[in-house]
Design an enzyme around this catalytic site. Structure first.
Site, PDB file in Angstrom:
ATOM      1  N   THR A  63       0.827  -1.211   0.000  1.00  0.00           N
ATOM      2  CA  THR A  63       0.000   0.000   0.000  1.00  0.00           C
ATOM      3  C   THR A  63       0.859   1.259   0.000  1.00  0.00           C
ATOM      4  OG1 THR A  63      -0.039  -0.002   2.420  1.00  0.00           O
ATOM      5  CG2 THR A  63      -1.807  -1.182   1.294  1.00  0.00           C
ATOM      6  N   ASP A  64       0.208   2.412  -0.248  1.00  0.00           N
ATOM      7  CA  ASP A  64       0.917   3.684  -0.118  1.00  0.00           C
ATOM      8  C   ASP A  64       0.096   4.654   0.729  1.00  0.00           C
ATOM      9  OD1 ASP A  64      -0.997   4.994  -1.702  1.00  0.00           O
ATOM     10  OD2 ASP A  64       0.225   4.910  -3.506  1.00  0.00           O
ATOM     11  N   ALA A  65       0.638   5.843   0.925  1.00  0.00           N
ATOM     12  CA  ALA A  65       0.011   6.810   1.829  1.00  0.00           C
ATOM     13  C   ALA A  65      -1.327   7.326   1.298  1.00  0.00           C
ATOM     14  CB  ALA A  65       0.971   7.977   2.104  1.00  0.00           C
ATOM     15  N   GLY A  66      -1.687   6.993   0.062  1.00  0.00           N
ATOM     16  CA  GLY A  66      -3.024   7.285  -0.437  1.00  0.00           C
ATOM     17  C   GLY A  66      -4.049   6.293   0.109  1.00  0.00           C
ATOM     18  N   GLY A  67      -3.557   5.270   0.833  1.00  0.00           N
ATOM     19  CA  GLY A  67      -4.451   4.291   1.441  1.00  0.00           C
ATOM     20  C   GLY A  67      -4.808   3.127   0.511  1.00  0.00           C
TER      21      GLY A  67
END
Lengths: 133, 133, 133, 133
Positions: A14-18
C-alpha cells in the site's frame, strides 16, 4: 476458465493514499504468471539453467479501474491470448470478489538466458501452453 | 563528519499508515552505503567483476524513533564503527532536518563473489575506509 | 510450536546478486505477523477503525545466516517472546526446509491510530496472545 | 525540451536476472512525475491537504526496449501530451546516456482526495502545465 492465483494485500503493497501502489500490481501479475507456468510444469530456474531460456516482459498495458486496499483478498488471472514464435501475450485481471480492479495485457519474449536475444519458444512449452486450460 | 546522502520520500516508500514502510529504510541505508563507497572510489560492480568481492549484510539492528512521511527530504548518514578482517560495521542514521528518525548499526561481510565465502577486505579498500572521513 | 507462514520467492524479491534482497525479508516477516494476528482473530483494519490502535515496529534485530534464492519455498515463523504493557516482542525465523536462513527479533508498540502515541495493549488482545500457541 | 530527472540504479531495483525488475521502472517514472510537478510549483501533499485533489494513474502503456543494470545512471523524462478536463497524459522515457531503454505513456486522473471521484484539474494547475516547458 482462466488460471487464477490468490494474493493478499499487506502493508508493503500500500501507499500513503491508502491504496495499493500502482507499480505493485505488476508484482502481483508476475507472481500469477510464475505460478501459471509452474502449474503447467515449468519452473523458471530449470528453464534458465537447463534449457537456457528466460521470459522477459516486452510490453505492458494496464488499466486501473478501481483501487485495492490493505487486507484485501485478491485474485489474479492469467489467460494466454496469443502464443507463437518467440512471444507470448497474456491477458490478466486483478479482481476482488467478482469485481475487476485491474485489467492488463502483457507481452513477454522468450530469450536466450545468456545473450538476452529472442529465440523461438521451445515446442514442448508451446504445446502445453496452447492446450492446457 | 559522517558521510551523508539525501533521500526524498516518494509514494513508493510509504504505506497506508501514512508513513514510510519499515523495510524501506533499509533501502535508503543501502543507497547511502553504495554512495559512500562510490565517494571513496569504489564501484561495487568493479569490485565484483575485477576484484571478485562483494559486501553482503550479515546483521542489522534498527531503532525506529519517529516516522518519515511522503515528500520528506531525509539525510542518511554512514559512519564506519569498525573495519577489519572480513567485516565492516557502520552506524547509520536517517534524519529529517536535525532530527534522527532511525538509528541503525549494520554489519557487512566481504565475500568471494562466486562462492559467497568470507574473505579479507583487500588492503587498498581497508586503507581508504580507515583514513577517509 | 511457533506459528508459521509459507512464502514463495518471486523475481520481485531477488536482486542482481542472485539472492533475496536484504530488506525484503522484513516484508516476509511482516506478512507472517499479519497472518499470525489474523489466525488469532485480529484483523488490523478492524483494530485501527474500531479499536483505534495500530502496532508499529519500534526495533528490529536481524541476523542473515544464509541467502534465499528465486523460487525457494520458505517458512516464516512468529513466536511471541514478551507481551506486556504497550509492547510486543516476537522472535521470527525465515527457513528453507529445516534450515534457518534469517533469525530476527522484532519489537512492536501498540499506538493510538490517530495520534501515534503508545497505549496499553487492550486486554482482549493480551489474553489471546498470551494463551494461544 | 522535456523535463528530466536523474535516477541511479541500486541493488533494491534489480532482480536475479541481473537487470532492473520491470515493475520498478514505474517507481522511477513516478519519482520523475513528482519532481516535474514540484519543479512547476506543485507539492502533492499541499494539493491534497489544501486543494483536496490527488492525481491517480488510470492507465499505463510501457515498452521495454533494453534493460538497465546495477549502478546505471538513468534519466527519466516527463513530457505532457494532453492536459484537459480531469485528465493528464504524459509521455515518459527512461534512458541511459542517449539510449532510450523504456518508453511509456501514462494517463493520470485528477480526483477528489476524499471521495476519489474525478474532478476538473484546477485552472491554476492547468495553466502552468500547459505553458511551462
Amino acid at each position: 476458465m482462466a488460471f487464477s492465483w490468490p494474493v493478499r494485500v499487506y502493508w508493503e503493497d500500500t501507499d500513503a493514499g491508502g491504496v495499493v501502489y500502482y507499480a505493485n500490481y505488476l508484482k502481483f501479475m508476475e507472481r500469477a504468471r510464475s505460478e501459471w507456468l509452474r502449474a503447467r510444469g515449468f519452473e523458471q530456474d530449470v528453464l534458465r539453467d537447463v534449457h537456457n531460456i528466460m521470459f522477459v516482459v516486452r510490453r505492458v498495458e494496464v488499466d486501473y479501474l478501481a483501487p485495492a486496499r490493505f487486507n484485501d483478498a485478491l485474485d489474479v488471472s492469467v489467460s494466454p491470448a496469443r502464443v507463437g514464435g518467440a512471444s507470448l501475450v497474456v491477458e490478466q485481471t486483478v479482481s476482488r470478489d467478482v469485481t475487476p480492479l485491474i485489467v492488463a495485457r502483457v507481452t513477454a519474449v522468450c530469450v536466450d538466458a545468456v545473450r538476452f536475444k529472442p529465440v523461438k519458444i521451445p515446442a514442448f512449452i508451446l504445446q502445453t501452453l496452447e492446450t492446457a486450460p
